[in-house]
Scaffold this active site. Structure first.
Site: not given
Length: 219
Positions: A103, A105
């Site tokens: 991921k 973010h």
């Protein structure tokens, strides 16, 4: 056999996670039995399964500091095993799991839960080609932690790519111990001396499992 092993086999039969017949595996082999841990899909089954994992891990005498569940099946297995260790053995250990894709973010990264540290046990259902476990081992080592073992529900004790079983290949290639709730040999023994639900498994199925082990077991 230990009581937790009998409990696991009876649970697998009651949830149809362990079936007998003729099944074509990903390897192309025709197996007389099939195991699908995805069918432990209710709260009671998950709780019982977790107790069996916790018991097998502690019975092994292995030293460990935390649990890791490879995505996807390993995620609930590691989480519920951590709960079982705390509730039934008074041992609270951290756990973590990974995303299939990192991921970029929020908290970012590919690992969710506790930071990987110390001696880490990878919790999963079986070893087929071993790819997910190899990825987990590399992830743990990259984080500076030590992969202590792979904890499995069932060791099929089948040859992998060579003359060794998939579990033996994992141990020899990566130096990581494998611990299982039951092995195929123990499953056959339990059926041969069956009680309760185990006594209802036919002699024909037992003969087929022995023949399969003789044909595809490690040299």
């Amino acid at each position: 056999m230990h009581e937790y092993q009998i409990t696991f086999i009876e649970l697998a039969l009651s949830r149809n996670a362990l079936r007998f017949g003729s099944f074509r595996l990903k390897s192309g082999r025709e197996s007389p039995y099939f195991f699908n841990a995805g069918l432990f899909s209710d709260g009671a089954a998950a709780a019982t399964l977790a107790r069996c994992y916790a018991a097998a891990l502690l019975e092994s005498g292995l030293e460990f500091d935390m649990l890791f569940g490879p995505a996807y099946k390993g995620i609930p297995l590691a989480a519920t095993t951590a709960v079982a260790l705390a509730e039934h053995h008074g041992r609270s250990v951290p756990f973590a799991f990974n995303r299939k894709e990192a991921k970029d973010h929020g908290e970012g990264g590919s690992v969710i839960g506790s930071a990987l540290a110390g001696r880490v046990v990878i919790v999963d259902d079986v070893i087929s080609d071993g790819a997910a476990k190899r990825e987990a081992i590399e992830l743990i080592r990259t984080a500076g932690a030590t992969p202590a073992a792979v904890l499995l529900a069932l060791d099929r004790q089948e040859r992998g790519q060579g003359t060794q079983s998939a579990v033996e290949e994992m141990q020899s290639q990566y130096g990581v111990r494998c611990v299982s709730i039951v092995t195929l040999a123990e499953l056959i023994e339990a059926i041969a001396h069956g009680r309760g639900a185990l006594a209802r498994i036919s002699a024909e199925h037992l003969t087929s499992m022995r023949a399969y082990r003789d044909r595809y077991g490690p040299s």
